[in-house]
Design an enzyme around this catalytic site. Structure first.
Site, PDB file in Angstrom:
ATOM      1  N   GLY A  24       0.854  -1.189   0.000  1.00 14.30           N
ATOM      2  CA  GLY A  24       0.000   0.000   0.000  1.00 14.30           C
ATOM      3  C   GLY A  24       0.885   1.232   0.000  1.00 14.30           C
ATOM      4  N   TYR A  58      -3.115  10.029  -4.167  1.00 13.85           N
ATOM      5  CA  TYR A  58      -2.112   9.861  -3.103  1.00 13.85           C
ATOM      6  C   TYR A  58      -0.922  10.814  -3.311  1.00 13.85           C
ATOM      7  CZ  TYR A  58      -4.524   5.400  -2.009  1.00 13.85           C
ATOM      8  OH  TYR A  58      -5.446   4.425  -1.688  1.00 13.85           O
ATOM      9  N   TRP A  89     -10.501   8.701  -9.378  1.00 20.04           N
ATOM     10  CA  TRP A  89     -11.022   9.504  -8.274  1.00 20.04           C
ATOM     11  C   TRP A  89     -12.426  10.042  -8.590  1.00 20.04           C
ATOM     12  CZ3 TRP A  89     -11.329   9.609  -3.506  1.00 20.04           C
ATOM     13  CH2 TRP A  89     -11.792  10.729  -2.817  1.00 20.04           C
ATOM     14  N   ASN A 170     -14.767   0.038  -2.456  1.00 21.21           N
ATOM     15  CA  ASN A 170     -15.778   0.585  -1.542  1.00 21.21           C
ATOM     16  C   ASN A 170     -17.192   0.471  -2.104  1.00 21.21           C
ATOM     17  OD1 ASN A 170     -14.030   1.608   0.644  1.00 21.21           O
ATOM     18  ND2 ASN A 170     -13.224   2.941  -0.951  1.00 21.21           N
ATOM     19  N   GLN A 193     -12.040  -3.565  -3.837  1.00 20.81           N
ATOM     20  CA  GLN A 193     -11.064  -3.250  -2.787  1.00 20.81           C
ATOM     21  C   GLN A 193     -11.807  -2.604  -1.625  1.00 20.81           C
ATOM     22  OE1 GLN A 193      -7.545  -0.097  -2.138  1.00 20.81           O
ATOM     23  NE2 GLN A 193      -7.085  -1.483  -3.807  1.00 20.81           N
ATOM     24  N   PRO A 221      -5.255  -3.786   5.984  1.00 23.79           N
ATOM     25  CA  PRO A 221      -5.260  -5.167   6.512  1.00 23.79           C
ATOM     26  C   PRO A 221      -4.589  -5.280   7.872  1.00 23.79           C
ATOM     27  CG  PRO A 221      -3.543  -4.932   4.861  1.00 23.79           C
ATOM     28  CD  PRO A 221      -4.334  -3.652   4.841  1.00 23.79           C
ATOM     29  N   GLY A 223      -5.129  -2.791  10.146  1.00 27.36           N
ATOM     30  CA  GLY A 223      -5.909  -1.935  11.045  1.00 27.36           C
ATOM     31  C   GLY A 223      -5.575  -0.461  10.934  1.00 27.36           C
ATOM     32  N   ASN A 276       8.557   1.665   6.487  1.00 24.24           N
ATOM     33  CA  ASN A 276       9.689   1.256   7.311  1.00 24.24           C
ATOM     34  C   ASN A 276      10.331   0.005   6.697  1.00 24.24           C
ATOM     35  OD1 ASN A 276      10.638  -0.754   9.432  1.00 24.24           O
ATOM     36  ND2 ASN A 276      10.649   1.146  10.595  1.00 24.24           N
ATOM     37  N   ARG A 279       9.686  -3.294   8.463  1.00 22.97           N
ATOM     38  CA  ARG A 279       8.295  -3.765   8.433  1.00 22.97           C
ATOM     39  C   ARG A 279       7.853  -4.138   7.006  1.00 22.97           C
ATOM     40  NH1 ARG A 279       8.103  -0.135  12.825  1.00 22.97           N
ATOM     41  NH2 ARG A 279       7.492   1.696  11.612  1.00 22.97           N
TER      42      ARG A 279
HETATM   43  N1  LIG Z   1      -9.551   2.056  -1.657  1.00 16.50           N
HETATM   44  C1  LIG Z   1      -9.569   2.754  -0.545  1.00 16.50           C
HETATM   45  O1  LIG Z   1     -10.531   3.490  -0.258  1.00 16.50           O
HETATM   46  C2  LIG Z   1      -8.425   2.638   0.422  1.00 16.50           C
HETATM   47  C3  LIG Z   1      -8.586   3.103   1.739  1.00 16.50           C
HETATM   48  C4  LIG Z   1      -7.531   2.953   2.614  1.00 16.50           C
HETATM   49  C5  LIG Z   1      -6.348   2.351   2.199  1.00 16.50           C
HETATM   50  N2  LIG Z   1      -6.192   1.928   0.910  1.00 16.50           N
HETATM   51  C6  LIG Z   1      -4.942   1.268   0.438  1.00 16.50           C
HETATM   52  O2  LIG Z   1      -4.603   0.240   1.365  1.00 16.50           O
HETATM   53  C7  LIG Z   1      -3.296   0.459   1.856  1.00 16.50           C
HETATM   54  C8  LIG Z   1      -3.144  -0.090   3.265  1.00 16.50           C
HETATM   55  O3  LIG Z   1      -4.106   0.448   4.151  1.00 16.50           O
HETATM   56  P1  LIG Z   1      -3.712   1.482   5.314  1.00 16.50           P
HETATM   57  O4  LIG Z   1      -2.541   2.263   4.896  1.00 16.50           O
HETATM   58  O5  LIG Z   1      -4.976   2.184   5.667  1.00 16.50           O
HETATM   59  O6  LIG Z   1      -3.383   0.610   6.584  1.00 16.50           O
HETATM   60  P2  LIG Z   1      -2.564  -0.695   6.982  1.00 16.50           P
HETATM   61  O7  LIG Z   1      -1.756  -1.201   5.880  1.00 16.50           O
HETATM   62  O8  LIG Z   1      -3.530  -1.587   7.672  1.00 16.50           O
HETATM   63  O9  LIG Z   1      -1.646  -0.118   8.142  1.00 16.50           O
HETATM   64  C9  LIG Z   1      -0.623   0.798   7.896  1.00 16.50           C
HETATM   65  C10 LIG Z   1      -0.035   1.172   9.262  1.00 16.50           C
HETATM   66  O10 LIG Z   1       0.542   0.029   9.889  1.00 16.50           O
HETATM   67  C11 LIG Z   1       1.921   0.246  10.154  1.00 16.50           C
HETATM   68  N3  LIG Z   1       2.603  -1.039   9.895  1.00 16.50           N
HETATM   69  C12 LIG Z   1       2.923  -1.586   8.705  1.00 16.50           C
HETATM   70  N4  LIG Z   1       3.477  -2.790   8.869  1.00 16.50           N
HETATM   71  C13 LIG Z   1       3.503  -3.030  10.200  1.00 16.50           C
HETATM   72  C14 LIG Z   1       3.956  -4.105  10.985  1.00 16.50           C
HETATM   73  N5  LIG Z   1       4.488  -5.184  10.436  1.00 16.50           N
HETATM   74  N6  LIG Z   1       3.842  -3.997  12.342  1.00 16.50           N
HETATM   75  C15 LIG Z   1       3.304  -2.899  12.908  1.00 16.50           C
HETATM   76  N7  LIG Z   1       2.844  -1.845  12.213  1.00 16.50           N
HETATM   77  C16 LIG Z   1       2.940  -1.909  10.863  1.00 16.50           C
HETATM   78  C17 LIG Z   1       2.350   1.352   9.227  1.00 16.50           C
HETATM   79  O11 LIG Z   1       3.399   2.103   9.797  1.00 16.50           O
HETATM   80  P3  LIG Z   1       4.874   2.169   9.118  1.00 16.50           P
HETATM   81  O12 LIG Z   1       4.723   2.765   7.755  1.00 16.50           O
HETATM   82  O13 LIG Z   1       5.623   3.051  10.057  1.00 16.50           O
HETATM   83  O14 LIG Z   1       5.393   0.765   9.099  1.00 16.50           O
HETATM   84  C18 LIG Z   1       1.065   2.192   9.128  1.00 16.50           C
HETATM   85  O15 LIG Z   1       0.969   3.072  10.238  1.00 16.50           O
HETATM   86  C19 LIG Z   1      -3.113   1.974   1.714  1.00 16.50           C
HETATM   87  O16 LIG Z   1      -1.761   2.378   1.798  1.00 16.50           O
HETATM   88  C20 LIG Z   1      -3.743   2.199   0.364  1.00 16.50           C
HETATM   89  O17 LIG Z   1      -2.838   1.808  -0.659  1.00 16.50           O
HETATM   90  C21 LIG Z   1      -7.230   2.054   0.026  1.00 16.50           C
END
Ligand SMILES: NC(=O)c1ccc[n+]([C@@H]2O[C@H](COP(=O)([O-])OP(=O)(O)OC[C@H]3O[C@@H](n4cnc5c(N)ncnc54)[C@H](OP(=O)(O)O)[C@@H]3O)[C@@H](O)[C@H]2O)c1
Length: 326
Positions: A24, A58, A89, A170, A193, A221, A223, A276, A279
């Site tokens: 992501g 983004y 968008w 969505n 997605q 995924p 949280g 990171n 990670r």
């Molecule tokens: N279609 C849509 O409407 C929509 C909405 C939301 C998101 N998305 C897409 O989905 C992607 C992922 O969703 P998201 O960014 O909301 O959340 P996510 O992937 O669930 O969580 C990202 C968060 O988790 C941390 N993290 C990552 N790996 C980790 C690990 N192994 N242990 C602990 N913390 C960890 C990251 O921090 P660090 O970077 O510091 O590791 C960041 O703060 C987005 O980047 C985007 O591409 C799409």
């Protein structure tokens, strides 16, 4: 599905395949320094990721493109090894705006096609170059567009060779059905997605999608980053969950790896975001263990049906997707 194979892809209904794990790339632009996304994508490609999830809004697609081109120049990957998902968008749902919007993504990335292009949200906003249009009183400027007409414009982009696969994001069941039942439908959406993780497992939408050969791509995924500016923080942090942590101990994995494994093991694509390096690598190490059937059921039972990404600021939009049960 063999999730120990070297190339972890799952089939899409149009004959293409999608890597079950992607990176992501959404980071709040106002909190992120230039170059962060590029560095993450380069590390991800070196680690073995082949799927990158991004979007024009983004504001970092140019960095994704630079990273991919550098890795191609190094001979690490070829264009066809990479699976890029871009997003249409909400200000571009009017059919004549669809192709120009996709072309902005192609220009930012400097590629000839994207692998997957999805309607980012089913709600249309006032067409124009303002990404988040509001009136002088701060009220959102919505727009009425026929989602089927938007879809037909996307189909034309696929026919023109600008995109390999088409999907949505969505969308609720009714909105998916709108497309699926469209007279003269040429290409079905290959994916939806949506938010999906152990606290929000999407049982009903997932079942409906399975019945229609639509792959669920799980956003957030892990949280989310829990930024209260756009995340509902009512449920406790997912990665602190006791079960995920105890399973992590059992398999010598982290709660994050267990959460990701849970989804890929049930055929759900995951796109965890990390900037990171450690990670990014950690999130890739999910192909060398598997959860038992009972463990899968126990994780499924963590579902609390509380959405983290509610998009409540647009809850009065006629196409707001989350009023309906699924
Ligand atoms: N279609 C849509 O409407 C929509 C909405 C939301 C998101 N998305 C897409 O989905 C992607 C992922 O969703 P998201 O960014 O909301 O959340 P996510 O992937 O669930 O969580 C990202 C968060 O988790 C941390 N993290 C990552 N790996 C980790 C690990 N192994 N242990 C602990 N913390 C960890 C990251 O921090 P660090 O970077 O510091 O590791 C960041 O703060 C987005 O980047 C985007 O591409 C799409």
């Amino acid at each position: 599905m063999d999730l120990t194979a070297a190339d972890h892809r799952i089939p899409l209904s149009d004959g293409n395949t999608i890597p079950v794990l992607g990176l992501g790339t959404y980071t709040e632009p106002w909190l992120t320094s230039e170059g962060t996304c590029k560095a993450s994508v380069k590390i991800a490609i070196d680690t073995g990721y082949r799927h990158i999830d991004g979007a024009y809004v983004y504001e970092n697609e140019h960095e994704v493109g630079e990273a991919i081109r550098e890795k191609m120049a190094e001979g690490k990957v070829k264009r066809e090894d990479i699976f890029y998902c871009g997003k249409l968008w909400a200000t571009n749902h009017e059919p004549e705006r669809v192709r120009p919007c996709l072309e902005k993504t192609l220009n930012a990335l400097q590629v000839d096609y994207v692998d997957l292009y999805i309607i980012e949200i089913p709600m249309a906003f006032k067409p124009g170059d303002e990404v988040y249009p509001r009136d002088e009183n701060g009220r959102w400027l919505y727009h009425k567009t026929d989602l089927c007409a938007t879809w037909e414009a996307l189909e034309a982009c696929k026919d023109a060779g600008l995109v390999k696969s088409l999907g949505v994001s969505n969308f609720n069941r009714r909105q998916l059905e709108l497309i699926l039942k469209k007279p003269g439908l040429k290409y079905k959406p290959v994916c939806n997605q949506v938010e999906c993780h152990p606290y929000f497992t999407q049982p009903k939408l997932r079942k409906f999608c399975q019945q229609h050969d639509i792959v669920i791509v799980a956003y957030s995924p892990l949280g989310t980053s829990r930024n209260p500016a756009w995340v509902n923080t009512a449920s406790p942090p997912l990665l602190k969950n006791e079960l995920l942590n105890s399973l992590g101990k059992k398999y010598n994995k982290t709660a994050a790896q267990v959460a990701l494994r849970f989804n890929i093991q049930r055929g759900v694509v995951v796109i965890p975001k990390s900037s990171n390096p450690d990670r990014i690598k950690e999130n890739f190490q999910i192909f060398d263990f598997s959860l038992t059937e009972e463990e899968m059921k126990n994780i499924e039972a963590l579902n609390n049906n509380i959405r983290l990404v509610e998009m409540l600021l647009w809850c009065d939009h006629p196409e707001y997707p989350f009023h309906e049960e699924y």
